[in-house]
Design a protein around this motif. Structure first.
Motif, PDB file in Angstrom:
ATOM      1  N   THR A 137      -6.500 -14.870  -0.121  1.00  0.00           N
ATOM      2  CA  THR A 137      -5.342 -15.490  -0.748  1.00  0.00           C
ATOM      3  C   THR A 137      -4.069 -15.071  -0.032  1.00  0.00           C
ATOM      4  O   THR A 137      -4.037 -14.076   0.709  1.00  0.00           O
ATOM      5  N   ARG A 138      -3.037 -15.836  -0.249  1.00  0.00           N
ATOM      6  CA  ARG A 138      -1.733 -15.566   0.353  1.00  0.00           C
ATOM      7  C   ARG A 138      -1.292 -14.133   0.049  1.00  0.00           C
ATOM      8  O   ARG A 138      -1.345 -13.689  -1.085  1.00  0.00           O
ATOM      9  N   LYS A 139      -0.924 -13.402   1.100  1.00  0.00           N
ATOM     10  CA  LYS A 139      -0.408 -12.032   1.039  1.00  0.00           C
ATOM     11  C   LYS A 139      -1.462 -10.995   0.656  1.00  0.00           C
ATOM     12  O   LYS A 139      -1.139  -9.833   0.423  1.00  0.00           O
ATOM     13  N   GLU A 140      -2.738 -11.382   0.605  1.00  0.00           N
ATOM     14  CA  GLU A 140      -3.789 -10.397   0.381  1.00  0.00           C
ATOM     15  C   GLU A 140      -3.983  -9.576   1.652  1.00  0.00           C
ATOM     16  O   GLU A 140      -4.094 -10.124   2.758  1.00  0.00           O
ATOM     17  N   VAL A 141      -4.062  -8.272   1.528  1.00  0.00           N
ATOM     18  CA  VAL A 141      -4.286  -7.421   2.691  1.00  0.00           C
ATOM     19  C   VAL A 141      -5.724  -7.615   3.171  1.00  0.00           C
ATOM     20  O   VAL A 141      -6.675  -7.363   2.425  1.00  0.00           O
ATOM     21  N   VAL A 142      -5.867  -8.079   4.413  1.00  0.00           N
ATOM     22  CA  VAL A 142      -7.200  -8.328   4.962  1.00  0.00           C
ATOM     23  C   VAL A 142      -7.627  -7.236   5.930  1.00  0.00           C
ATOM     24  O   VAL A 142      -8.812  -7.133   6.259  1.00  0.00           O
ATOM     25  N   MET A 143      -6.666  -6.424   6.386  1.00  0.00           N
ATOM     26  CA  MET A 143      -6.992  -5.343   7.313  1.00  0.00           C
ATOM     27  C   MET A 143      -5.949  -4.243   7.163  1.00  0.00           C
ATOM     28  O   MET A 143      -4.753  -4.534   7.011  1.00  0.00           O
ATOM     29  N   ARG A 144      -6.407  -2.981   7.208  1.00  0.00           N
ATOM     30  CA  ARG A 144      -5.515  -1.830   7.125  1.00  0.00           C
ATOM     31  C   ARG A 144      -5.911  -0.850   8.218  1.00  0.00           C
ATOM     32  O   ARG A 144      -7.090  -0.491   8.338  1.00  0.00           O
ATOM     33  N   ILE A 145      -4.945  -0.410   9.016  1.00  0.00           N
ATOM     34  CA  ILE A 145      -5.193   0.481  10.147  1.00  0.00           C
ATOM     35  C   ILE A 145      -4.346   1.732   9.967  1.00  0.00           C
ATOM     36  O   ILE A 145      -3.128   1.644   9.784  1.00  0.00           O
ATOM     37  N   THR A 146      -4.982   2.897  10.017  1.00  0.00           N
ATOM     38  CA  THR A 146      -4.270   4.174   9.957  1.00  0.00           C
ATOM     39  C   THR A 146      -4.618   4.971  11.205  1.00  0.00           C
ATOM     40  O   THR A 146      -5.788   5.290  11.446  1.00  0.00           O
ATOM     41  N   ALA A 147      -3.591   5.261  11.998  1.00  0.00           N
ATOM     42  CA  ALA A 147      -3.772   6.006  13.245  1.00  0.00           C
ATOM     43  C   ALA A 147      -2.389   6.356  13.788  1.00  0.00           C
ATOM     44  O   ALA A 147      -1.366   5.922  13.241  1.00  0.00           O
ATOM     45  N   ARG A 148      -2.350   7.144  14.835  1.00  0.00           N
ATOM     46  CA  ARG A 148      -1.082   7.372  15.522  1.00  0.00           C
ATOM     47  C   ARG A 148      -0.565   6.025  16.053  1.00  0.00           C
ATOM     48  O   ARG A 148      -1.335   5.199  16.552  1.00  0.00           O
TER      49      ARG A 148
ATOM     50  N   THR B 159       0.344   3.705   8.809  1.00  0.00           N
ATOM     51  CA  THR B 159      -0.614   2.768   8.235  1.00  0.00           C
ATOM     52  C   THR B 159      -0.018   1.373   8.280  1.00  0.00           C
ATOM     53  O   THR B 159       1.078   1.148   7.752  1.00  0.00           O
ATOM     54  N   MET B 160      -0.717   0.467   8.939  1.00  0.00           N
ATOM     55  CA  MET B 160      -0.290  -0.924   9.019  1.00  0.00           C
ATOM     56  C   MET B 160      -1.208  -1.775   8.155  1.00  0.00           C
ATOM     57  O   MET B 160      -2.436  -1.622   8.203  1.00  0.00           O
ATOM     58  N   GLU B 161      -0.630  -2.658   7.376  1.00  0.00           N
ATOM     59  CA  GLU B 161      -1.393  -3.633   6.600  1.00  0.00           C
ATOM     60  C   GLU B 161      -1.141  -5.025   7.159  1.00  0.00           C
ATOM     61  O   GLU B 161      -0.003  -5.372   7.499  1.00  0.00           O
ATOM     62  N   ILE B 162      -2.199  -5.817   7.241  1.00  0.00           N
ATOM     63  CA  ILE B 162      -2.114  -7.176   7.783  1.00  0.00           C
ATOM     64  C   ILE B 162      -2.525  -8.156   6.694  1.00  0.00           C
ATOM     65  O   ILE B 162      -3.551  -7.960   6.029  1.00  0.00           O
ATOM     66  N   PHE B 163      -1.719  -9.218   6.524  1.00  0.00           N
ATOM     67  CA  PHE B 163      -2.004 -10.195   5.464  1.00  0.00           C
ATOM     68  C   PHE B 163      -1.631 -11.598   5.924  1.00  0.00           C
ATOM     69  O   PHE B 163      -0.782 -11.767   6.803  1.00  0.00           O
ATOM     70  N   PRO B 164      -2.281 -12.628   5.337  1.00  0.00           N
ATOM     71  CA  PRO B 164      -1.979 -14.021   5.699  1.00  0.00           C
ATOM     72  C   PRO B 164      -0.851 -14.582   4.851  1.00  0.00           C
ATOM     73  O   PRO B 164      -0.557 -14.074   3.768  1.00  0.00           O
ATOM     74  N   ARG B 165      -0.263 -15.656   5.336  1.00  0.00           N
ATOM     75  CA  ARG B 165       0.827 -16.327   4.634  1.00  0.00           C
ATOM     76  C   ARG B 165       0.356 -17.520   3.810  1.00  0.00           C
ATOM     77  O   ARG B 165       1.170 -18.258   3.264  1.00  0.00           O
ATOM     78  N   ALA B 166      -0.953 -17.730   3.724  1.00  0.00           N
ATOM     79  CA  ALA B 166      -1.487 -18.847   2.940  1.00  0.00           C
ATOM     80  C   ALA B 166      -2.921 -18.522   2.540  1.00  0.00           C
ATOM     81  O   ALA B 166      -3.573 -17.676   3.162  1.00  0.00           O
ATOM     82  N   ASP B 167      -3.407 -19.180   1.499  1.00  0.00           N
ATOM     83  CA  ASP B 167      -4.824 -19.087   1.158  1.00  0.00           C
ATOM     84  C   ASP B 167      -5.632 -19.623   2.336  1.00  0.00           C
ATOM     85  O   ASP B 167      -5.236 -20.620   2.963  1.00  0.00           O
ATOM     86  N   ALA B 168      -6.746 -18.986   2.633  1.00  0.00           N
ATOM     87  CA  ALA B 168      -7.455 -19.369   3.856  1.00  0.00           C
ATOM     88  C   ALA B 168      -8.883 -18.853   3.838  1.00  0.00           C
ATOM     89  O   ALA B 168      -9.297 -18.103   2.955  1.00  0.00           O
ATOM     90  N   ILE B 169      -9.644 -19.283   4.868  1.00  0.00           N
ATOM     91  CA  ILE B 169     -10.948 -18.724   5.186  1.00  0.00           C
ATOM     92  C   ILE B 169     -10.732 -17.779   6.358  1.00  0.00           C
ATOM     93  O   ILE B 169     -10.358 -18.206   7.447  1.00  0.00           O
ATOM     94  N   LEU B 170     -10.931 -16.510   6.121  1.00  0.00           N
ATOM     95  CA  LEU B 170     -10.623 -15.514   7.147  1.00  0.00           C
ATOM     96  C   LEU B 170     -11.561 -15.648   8.344  1.00  0.00           C
ATOM     97  O   LEU B 170     -12.778 -15.780   8.193  1.00  0.00           O
ATOM     98  N   CYS B 171     -10.993 -15.599   9.520  1.00  0.00           N
ATOM     99  CA  CYS B 171     -11.774 -15.556  10.759  1.00  0.00           C
ATOM    100  C   CYS B 171     -10.926 -14.831  11.801  1.00  0.00           C
ATOM    101  O   CYS B 171      -9.696 -14.857  11.750  1.00  0.00           O
ATOM    102  N   GLY B 172     -11.607 -14.193  12.746  1.00  0.00           N
ATOM    103  CA  GLY B 172     -10.918 -13.378  13.733  1.00  0.00           C
ATOM    104  C   GLY B 172     -10.972 -11.898  13.399  1.00  0.00           C
ATOM    105  O   GLY B 172     -10.588 -11.060  14.221  1.00  0.00           O
ATOM    106  N   ALA B 173     -11.465 -11.561  12.214  1.00  0.00           N
ATOM    107  CA  ALA B 173     -11.566 -10.151  11.843  1.00  0.00           C
ATOM    108  C   ALA B 173     -12.553  -9.416  12.745  1.00  0.00           C
ATOM    109  O   ALA B 173     -12.268  -8.308  13.220  1.00  0.00           O
ATOM    110  N   GLU B 174     -13.710 -10.029  12.999  1.00  0.00           N
ATOM    111  CA  GLU B 174     -14.718  -9.345  13.809  1.00  0.00           C
ATOM    112  C   GLU B 174     -14.228  -9.168  15.246  1.00  0.00           C
ATOM    113  O   GLU B 174     -14.479  -8.127  15.869  1.00  0.00           O
ATOM    114  N   GLU B 175     -13.527 -10.165  15.777  1.00  0.00           N
ATOM    115  CA  GLU B 175     -12.981 -10.018  17.131  1.00  0.00           C
ATOM    116  C   GLU B 175     -11.891  -8.955  17.156  1.00  0.00           C
ATOM    117  O   GLU B 175     -11.811  -8.136  18.089  1.00  0.00           O
TER     118      GLU B 175
END
Length: 350
Positions: A96-107, A50-66
């Motif tokens: 927010t900074r260090k908030e998990v924005v995406m989580r992937i579980t797979a081989r 399981t991989m978690e992805i998070f930003p290093r600063a408060d932000a407006i998330l974009c690129g998730a759909e791509e």
């Protein structure tokens, strides 16, 4: 307010991103991911991670759909035991900074090679969207149009334009970027067209003759004559068909000023053209926008380019937090999954 809202996003079509062949082939990945894949395959190791992805600063998330477009294709072609699971936030979400924005579980073999691409997509697009939000908030309630395509490589111009709309811009200049955002492209006319005709009115009349009538008629009025004079000339020529004029006075001529905007407005009104809107462009940033607002300049919309397109990426990090159900983390991070109730399970194969 012109910023992005859940209601606005719910009403917008889902953007269609076409994964690039070189990315899918791993050609844009940091080479150590390919080497890691080779080593793990040779050793017969392919755990469920399981991989978690998070930003290093408060932000407006974009690129998730791509990123999700890539994951749908990548995971469909990888091991299906167990079924891959992806949870994510969405473009336009405030994070927010260090908030998990995406989580992937797979081989791991299913997606490990693509960490570079996923982080890069999120970093660049989130940087653009966050910069756009700052501009839009500075301009509020005056709307902002994204004009940054000329400042980036054409291979990413559509993503940049799309990100500017995610950040709150009401329009974007390229057909590809506007299409991703579910909009028609926004633009006026180039100085080159006016220079070739030798007269602004002649160029605007030609535009009016040949361009689809649903496209707003916006005249660029700083090429040959005084902007106020040129504005009245084109308004007299097109009448009610003229949507607006764009002021783009270059630095060599002192740039667009608040006093110039006020004069153009006054002369248009006196000439019987109160319906004609004024668009201001040319090196705009939050400070310049604040200057126009504080001076009470009657600007109807701002067209902003490099203040959005030149934005620095927002760094993102991808961490493995579980391996075969066992909580793990590198030093400095907390082992195990990070709670975020905002994450939504993504339908991968629907």
């Amino acid at each position: 307010m012109t910023t992005d809202t859940p209601e606005r996003r719910a009403a917008a079509p889902v953007p269609h991103f076409e994964p690039a062949a070189d990315v899918l082939a791993g050609e844009t990945a940091d080479v150590y991911f390919e080497r890691a894949r080779t080593i793990l395959a040779a050793e017969g190791l392919d755990p469920v991670v399981t991989m978690e992805i998070f930003p290093r600063a408060d932000a407006i998330l974009c690129g998730a759909e791509e990123s999700l477009a890539y994951l749908r294709q990548i995971l469909a072609e990888g091991p299906q035991d167990p079924d891959p699971l992806v949870e994510s936030l969405h473009d336009g979400d405030e994070v927010t900074r260090k908030e998990v924005v995406m989580r992937i579980t797979a081989r791991y073999s299913a997606f490990g090679l693509y960490e570079t691409a996923l982080l890069g997509i999120l970093a660049q697009s989130t940087g653009w969207a966050t910069a756009a939000r700052r501009i839009v908030e500075a301009a509020d309630p005056i709307p902002v149009i994204g004009f940054g395509a000329r400042h980036v490589h054409p291979s990413v111009a559509d993503q940049m334009d799309y990100a500017s709309v995610v950040g709150g811009c009401i329009g974007a200049s390229t057909p590809a970027g506007a299409r991703l955002a579910g909009l028609a492209p926004t633009g006026t006319m180039p100085h080159a067209l006016i220079l070739i005709f030798g007269d602004t009115v002649r160029a605007v009349e030609a535009f009016d003759r040949h361009i689809d009538p649903t496209v707003p008629r916006v005249a660029l009025v700083d090429t040959f004559r005084d902007e106020a004079e040129e504005s009245v000339r084109v308004a007299d020529a097109l009448g009610d068909r003229l949507w607006g004029v764009r002021l783009d006075t270059p630095a060599e001529r002192g740039r667009v000023t608040a006093d110039l905007v006020k004069e153009v407005r006054a002369r248009l009104d006196l000439a019987g053209h109160p319906h004609v809107r004024i668009v201001v462009s040319g090196g705009l940033d939050t400070e310049r926008i604040a200057y126009f607002k504080e001076a009470g300049a009657p600007v109807d919309s701002f067209a902003v380019g490099s203040a959005i397109s030149d934005a620095s990426p927002i760094d993102f990090t991808g961490d493995l937090k579980e391996i075969d159900g066992r909580a793990v983390a590198k030093r400095g991070r907390i082992p195990g999954l990070t709670t975020n109730a905002r994450l939504q399970r993504i339908e991968l194969y629907g």
